[in-house]
Enzyme design. Sequence first.
Site, mmCIF file in Angstrom:
data_model
loop_
_atom_site.group_PDB
_atom_site.id
_atom_site.type_symbol
_atom_site.label_atom_id
_atom_site.label_comp_id
_atom_site.label_asym_id
_atom_site.label_seq_id
_atom_site.Cartn_x
_atom_site.Cartn_y
_atom_site.Cartn_z
ATOM 1 N N ASN A 132 0.837 -1.198 0.000
ATOM 2 C CA ASN A 132 0.000 0.000 0.000
ATOM 3 C C ASN A 132 0.878 1.257 0.000
ATOM 4 O O ASN A 132 1.317 1.715 1.049
ATOM 5 C CB ASN A 132 -0.931 -0.039 1.230
ATOM 6 C CG ASN A 132 -1.824 1.174 1.312
ATOM 7 O OD1 ASN A 132 -1.652 2.146 0.571
ATOM 8 N ND2 ASN A 132 -2.787 1.140 2.222
ATOM 9 N N CYS A 135 -2.367 5.285 0.509
ATOM 10 C CA CYS A 135 -3.254 6.046 1.402
ATOM 11 C C CYS A 135 -2.768 7.484 1.511
ATOM 12 O O CYS A 135 -1.613 7.734 1.866
ATOM 13 C CB CYS A 135 -3.298 5.402 2.779
ATOM 14 S SG CYS A 135 -4.540 4.126 2.864
ATOM 15 N N ASN A 200 -5.619 3.946 -5.550
ATOM 16 C CA ASN A 200 -6.033 4.200 -4.187
ATOM 17 C C ASN A 200 -6.862 5.497 -4.220
ATOM 18 O O ASN A 200 -7.232 5.974 -5.290
ATOM 19 C CB ASN A 200 -4.813 4.317 -3.266
ATOM 20 C CG ASN A 200 -5.160 3.882 -1.844
ATOM 21 O OD1 ASN A 200 -6.124 4.377 -1.262
ATOM 22 N ND2 ASN A 200 -4.408 2.960 -1.287
ATOM 23 N N CYS A 348 -30.821 21.645 -25.847
ATOM 24 C CA CYS A 348 -29.721 21.578 -26.824
ATOM 25 C C CYS A 348 -29.509 22.951 -27.464
ATOM 26 O O CYS A 348 -28.369 23.382 -27.673
ATOM 27 C CB CYS A 348 -30.003 20.513 -27.882
ATOM 28 S SG CYS A 348 -31.490 20.819 -28.859
ATOM 29 N N CYS A 382 -19.265 18.527 -31.456
ATOM 30 C CA CYS A 382 -18.683 18.537 -30.101
ATOM 31 C C CYS A 382 -19.394 17.585 -29.142
ATOM 32 O O CYS A 382 -18.881 17.279 -28.081
ATOM 33 C CB CYS A 382 -18.699 19.949 -29.526
ATOM 34 S SG CYS A 382 -20.335 20.540 -29.054
ATOM 35 N N CYS A 385 -24.789 18.895 -27.341
ATOM 36 C CA CYS A 385 -26.259 18.819 -27.407
ATOM 37 C C CYS A 385 -26.763 17.430 -27.016
ATOM 38 O O CYS A 385 -27.743 17.279 -26.284
ATOM 39 C CB CYS A 385 -26.759 19.198 -28.799
ATOM 40 S SG CYS A 385 -25.999 18.228 -30.114
HETATM 41 C C1 LIG Z 1 -12.989 3.735 4.342
HETATM 42 C C2 LIG Z 1 -11.910 3.291 3.410
HETATM 43 C C3 LIG Z 1 -10.765 2.694 3.914
HETATM 44 C C4 LIG Z 1 -9.757 2.289 3.058
HETATM 45 N N1 LIG Z 1 -8.677 1.678 3.574
HETATM 46 C C5 LIG Z 1 -7.696 1.227 2.743
HETATM 47 C C6 LIG Z 1 -6.598 0.492 3.245
HETATM 48 O O1 LIG Z 1 -6.488 0.210 4.426
HETATM 49 N N2 LIG Z 1 -5.657 0.089 2.356
HETATM 50 C C7 LIG Z 1 -5.733 0.356 1.020
HETATM 51 O O2 LIG Z 1 -4.854 -0.045 0.259
HETATM 52 N N3 LIG Z 1 -6.799 1.037 0.530
HETATM 53 C C8 LIG Z 1 -7.757 1.463 1.341
HETATM 54 N N4 LIG Z 1 -8.857 2.093 0.818
HETATM 55 C C9 LIG Z 1 -8.928 2.354 -0.625
HETATM 56 C C10 LIG Z 1 -9.666 1.250 -1.369
HETATM 57 O O3 LIG Z 1 -9.031 0.016 -1.253
HETATM 58 C C11 LIG Z 1 -9.812 1.575 -2.866
HETATM 59 O O4 LIG Z 1 -8.529 1.703 -3.430
HETATM 60 C C12 LIG Z 1 -10.576 2.861 -3.115
HETATM 61 O O5 LIG Z 1 -11.647 2.975 -2.215
HETATM 62 C C13 LIG Z 1 -11.122 2.938 -4.545
HETATM 63 O O6 LIG Z 1 -12.070 1.937 -4.805
HETATM 64 P P1 LIG Z 1 -13.666 2.218 -4.790
HETATM 65 O O7 LIG Z 1 -13.924 3.368 -5.692
HETATM 66 O O8 LIG Z 1 -14.274 0.915 -5.236
HETATM 67 O O9 LIG Z 1 -14.013 2.527 -3.368
HETATM 68 C C14 LIG Z 1 -9.887 2.504 1.660
HETATM 69 C C15 LIG Z 1 -11.054 3.076 1.170
HETATM 70 C C16 LIG Z 1 -12.060 3.461 2.018
HETATM 71 C C17 LIG Z 1 -13.307 4.064 1.448
#
Ligand SMILES: Cc1cc2nc3c(=O)[nH]c(=O)nc-3n(C[C@H](O)[C@H](O)[C@H](O)COP(=O)(O)O)c2cc1C
Length: 437
Positions: A132, A135, A200, A348, A382, A385
């Site tokens: 990860n 975050c 993420n 439109c 474009c 409309c």
């Molecule tokens: C409340 C919450 C907690 C999350 N915690 C983590 C986490 O601990 N580790 C991680 O890699 N991603 C975490 N994510 C990100 C999700 O894994 C994911 O990448 C992100 O929500 C996009 O996917 P989605 O649009 O389907 O929600 C978290 C997302 C949310 C909403």
Amino acid sequence: MADLRINLAGISSPNPFWLASAPPTNTGYQVQRAFEAGWGGAVWKTLGDPIINTSSRFAAVHFNGQRVAGFNNIELITDRPLEINLKEIYETKKRFPDHAVVVSLMVEPKQEKWHEIVKKVEAVGVDGLELNFGCPHGMAERGMGSASGQQPDLVEMQTMWVKEVAQTPVIVKLTPNITDITATAKAAVRGGADAISLINTINSLAGVDLDTWNTIPHVGGKGAHGGYCGPAVKPIALNMVAECARNPLVGVPISGIGGVSNWRDAVEFLLMGSTGVQVCTAAMHHGFSIVEDMIDGLNNYLDDKGLQSVNELIGKSVSRYSDWGDLDLNYAVVARIEQDNCIVCNKCHIACEDTSHQCIERHTDENGAAYLKVREEDCVGCNLCSIVCPVEGAISMVEIPASEMPLSWNMRQAAIGALSTPGTDKGSKDSDSKEAV
Ligand SMILES: Cc1cc2nc3c(=O)[nH]c(=O)nc-3n(C[C@H](O)[C@H](O)[C@H](O)COP(=O)(O)O)c2cc1C
């Protein structure tokens, strides 16, 4: 019934639908119930040194009647002890040997820290690891998450450290909070990543309360930026996946994440080069059972397309995604209004008149009824409309046969370059000759 099984860099799964590392994958109880419901895999909520979460931590953007068009959170990684998570991971894998159990990890950027956690997690029998580096809040302030993920050299180095000891496939999860996603994707690959996953969450502030002036969410009157996800982020995620998929220096399997809410979204990610998808917000909004529709919808779609396996979809649209400079400048569409379907709402006309090219005219027929007509010779195609039109089928964009051969900006520049090459008798540097190409 088509074959829905996938294999992502050696991690096999009965279908391409995985739960992303997040609240739905926090415990063994949840992951096992998810597998019973039909999910093919799960990426366990990120493990690392235990943290303390804030109490108020989620918020949503409800847009025009749609609840949770976007979702925002300031939650960190798991707040449960590592040993408990490990025990539950072991039990889950034992009970579901054919499902993909991947564990997300985040530790300080120190070699010994990575070695230690990788060994501990692999000892309980996981199918793969996801690093990860994404975050954007809380952990980033401590040098982890997106703070690592925004620096290609840190992504490369930490991936390398993990690969030094990992026995299972390593997926590197990327942050979208960066200018060029392929820079970190390539760094992950240089570090030895077997696959990448993206995206993420995106830096965000869900809103401000007009009465209290507090941020949404707030923790005792104070707020901090969170991570945005859910349906609103899908186009951003899809572009980033596509950019990685079409870059030959990336070249590893992709697990697509971001706004996947149904089988159609999943198919789009597969076509754009994802081997499978991960879902968080949609599961949080509707529960685990949404996977049933996802599986049925994907099965029916594959049957309709005459495909035997979901793998036949992977990457099929990638070659259709290119740079702007490669687009044919002689390709043309114009708007056509289907009079039988048009309700003459004038949306439109207003859009075209106020903000586009003033080519939708209002007329009155011999019976005094109003109708709208496109002056095609002035329509630039474009699409606005057809976008603002509230009636399906009332405006279609119709291709008009090109009178000239395809010509992209890149082709045009190449031709100019050839003409202006010193030593050729056609060469000229003045702008008139460039325009004549
Ligand atoms: C409340 C919450 C907690 C999350 N915690 C983590 C986490 O601990 N580790 C991680 O890699 N991603 C975490 N994510 C990100 C999700 O894994 C994911 O990448 C992100 O929500 C996009 O996917 P989605 O649009 O389907 O929600 C978290 C997302 C949310 C909403």
